[in-house]
Design a protein around this motif. Structure first.
Motif, short mmCIF file in Angstrom:
data_model
loop_
_atom_site.label_atom_id
_atom_site.label_comp_id
_atom_site.label_asym_id
_atom_site.label_seq_id
_atom_site.Cartn_x
_atom_site.Cartn_y
_atom_site.Cartn_z
N LEU A 189 0.82 -1.22 0.00
CA LEU A 189 0.00 0.00 0.00
C LEU A 189 0.85 1.27 0.00
N ALA A 190 2.10 1.17 0.46
CA ALA A 190 2.97 2.34 0.49
C ALA A 190 3.23 2.91 -0.90
N MET A 191 3.08 2.08 -1.92
CA MET A 191 3.28 2.53 -3.30
C MET A 191 2.04 3.20 -3.87
N ARG A 192 1.01 3.35 -3.05
CA ARG A 192 -0.26 3.98 -3.45
C ARG A 192 -0.80 3.39 -4.76
N PRO A 193 -0.94 2.07 -4.80
CA PRO A 193 -1.42 1.44 -6.04
C PRO A 193 -2.91 1.67 -6.25
N GLU A 194 -3.32 1.65 -7.50
CA GLU A 194 -4.74 1.65 -7.82
C GLU A 194 -5.33 0.25 -7.67
N ILE A 195 -4.47 -0.76 -7.82
CA ILE A 195 -4.89 -2.16 -7.80
C ILE A 195 -4.06 -2.90 -6.77
N LEU A 196 -4.72 -3.69 -5.92
CA LEU A 196 -4.03 -4.52 -4.95
C LEU A 196 -4.32 -5.98 -5.27
N LEU A 197 -3.26 -6.74 -5.54
CA LEU A 197 -3.37 -8.16 -5.85
C LEU A 197 -3.00 -8.97 -4.61
N LEU A 198 -3.82 -9.97 -4.30
CA LEU A 198 -3.61 -10.79 -3.11
C LEU A 198 -3.56 -12.25 -3.55
N ASP A 199 -2.40 -12.87 -3.33
CA ASP A 199 -2.21 -14.26 -3.79
C ASP A 199 -2.15 -15.20 -2.60
N GLU A 200 -3.30 -15.75 -2.22
CA GLU A 200 -3.35 -16.72 -1.13
C GLU A 200 -2.53 -16.24 0.07
N VAL A 201 -2.85 -15.03 0.54
CA VAL A 201 -1.97 -14.35 1.49
C VAL A 201 -1.94 -15.01 2.87
N THR A 202 -2.85 -15.94 3.14
CA THR A 202 -2.83 -16.62 4.44
C THR A 202 -2.35 -18.07 4.35
N SER A 203 -1.99 -18.53 3.16
CA SER A 203 -1.70 -19.96 2.99
C SER A 203 -0.43 -20.39 3.71
N ALA A 204 0.51 -19.46 3.96
CA ALA A 204 1.76 -19.82 4.63
C ALA A 204 1.69 -19.60 6.14
N LEU A 205 0.51 -19.23 6.66
CA LEU A 205 0.37 -18.89 8.07
C LEU A 205 -0.19 -20.04 8.88
N ASP A 206 0.21 -20.09 10.15
CA ASP A 206 -0.44 -21.01 11.08
C ASP A 206 -1.90 -20.60 11.23
N PRO A 207 -2.80 -21.55 11.44
CA PRO A 207 -4.24 -21.23 11.48
C PRO A 207 -4.61 -20.11 12.44
N GLU A 208 -3.94 -20.03 13.60
CA GLU A 208 -4.33 -19.00 14.57
C GLU A 208 -3.92 -17.59 14.14
N LEU A 209 -3.08 -17.48 13.11
CA LEU A 209 -2.64 -16.17 12.64
C LEU A 209 -3.45 -15.66 11.45
N VAL A 210 -4.26 -16.53 10.87
CA VAL A 210 -5.00 -16.18 9.66
C VAL A 210 -6.00 -15.06 9.91
N ALA A 211 -6.74 -15.14 11.01
CA ALA A 211 -7.82 -14.19 11.26
C ALA A 211 -7.31 -12.76 11.32
N GLY A 212 -6.14 -12.54 11.94
CA GLY A 212 -5.61 -11.18 12.06
C GLY A 212 -5.32 -10.55 10.71
N VAL A 213 -4.73 -11.34 9.81
CA VAL A 213 -4.42 -10.82 8.47
C VAL A 213 -5.70 -10.53 7.69
N LEU A 214 -6.67 -11.45 7.76
CA LEU A 214 -7.92 -11.24 7.03
C LEU A 214 -8.69 -10.05 7.59
N ASP A 215 -8.61 -9.82 8.89
CA ASP A 215 -9.29 -8.66 9.46
C ASP A 215 -8.69 -7.36 8.93
N VAL A 216 -7.36 -7.32 8.76
CA VAL A 216 -6.72 -6.14 8.17
C VAL A 216 -7.23 -5.90 6.76
N LEU A 217 -7.33 -6.96 5.98
CA LEU A 217 -7.80 -6.83 4.59
C LEU A 217 -9.27 -6.44 4.54
#
Length: 281
Positions: A189-217
């Motif tokens: 987001l620091a690059m002020r994009p018009e388009i944000l692409l998200l590629d399975e952004v929680t797939s590398a996370l432990d299950p208990e960490l997924v919710a925090g990332v998804l809440d940000v999104l």
């Protein structure tokens, strides 16, 4: 069961005052025109036609190997089309004009058009030798030409948004996987994009960490009008944030529609099979 009319993303956004995406009749921000991508004899995308309007949030779902991530990699010019043309905000991304002829684009042209696009990957891809601050500020300073003070201020604001302002001078190795992914979101987001692409952004996370990332999104989706194109197996997230959901299989769109239709009353057998396997398996 289908969502009620007052619980769709559009209804929730109307109540919250979030800007609507432009109508389908307007000029698309992203357009794939008969795009083919092959690796040898393997066709990953098969004459793909689809578009995304400014401000739309579109989720791409489907089995592994159906071409979803390839779409994002083509938009980031990490891969190149075999045939067809990709357009971003009316400009060809995969091609450029030489006189009146449309030819394969050079790196300089692609880099210029790509400035409109940010991407968050499955792996966090942070530079381990740099602090969080530098991970976020280096590209705006060197690519966009912003001052270091402005880049620092933007980094602090974004880290506050993702709940990590106090970790601005930490190194990635001092952060959990979920925290690193939130830093990666702030960096994009620091690059002020018009388009944000998200590629399975929680797939590398432990299950208990997924919710925090998804809440940000979810918060980014709720409070901004950025265009989002997300590859995800998190079906609840897709329901919550999407204006449209596209079901892919074998390099083609099998079905598309609003989330209440796709998840509540899919028309295609392949969509029903996939959702049953993901939600019930």
């Amino acid at each position: 069961m289908p969502q009620s009319d007052d619980n769709t993303p559009a209804a929730r956004e109307a109540a919250a005052g979030v800007p609507k995406p432009r109508s389908e009749e307007g000029s698309p921000l992203i357009r794939f025109d008969k795009v083919v991508k092959r690796y040898g004899d393997n066709t990953v995308l098969d004459h793909l036609d689809f578009s995304v309007q400014p401000g739309q949030r579109v989720s791409l779902i489907g089995p592994s190997g159906s071409g979803k991530t390839t779409i994002l990699r083509l938009l980031m010019t990490l891969e190149h089309v075999t045939d067809g043309v990709i357009w971003v905000n009316g400009d060809p991304l995969s091609h450029e004009y030489k006189g009146t002829d449309l030819v394969k684009a050079g790196e300089q042209h692609q880099r210029e058009v790509r400035k409109k696009i940010g991407m968050v990957f499955q792996q966090f891809n942070l530079f381990p030798n740099m602090t969080v601050r530098r991970n976020i500020t280096e590209s705006p300073i060197h690519t966009l030409g912003v001052s270091r003070d402005e880049a620092d201020q933007r980094a602090a604001e974004l880290l506050d948004m993702v709940g990590l302002k106090e970790r601005i001078d930490a190194h990635p190795t001092q952060l959990s996987g979920g925290q690193q992914q939130r830093v990666a979101i702030a960096r994009a987001l620091a690059m002020r994009p018009e388009i944000l692409l998200l590629d399975e952004v929680t797939s590398a996370l432990d299950p208990e960490l997924v919710a925090g990332v998804l809440d940000v999104l979810r918060e980014i989706a709720r409070t901004t009008d950025i265009t989002m194109l997300s590859v995800t197996h998190e079906m609840q997230f897709a329901k919550d944030v999407s204006h449209r959901v596209l079901m892919f299989d074998k390099g083609k769109i099998v079905e598309e529609g609003p989330p209440d239709q796709i998840f509540g009353a899919p028309a295609e057998d392949r969509t029903r099979e996939f959702l049953h396997a993901v939600l019930e398996g």
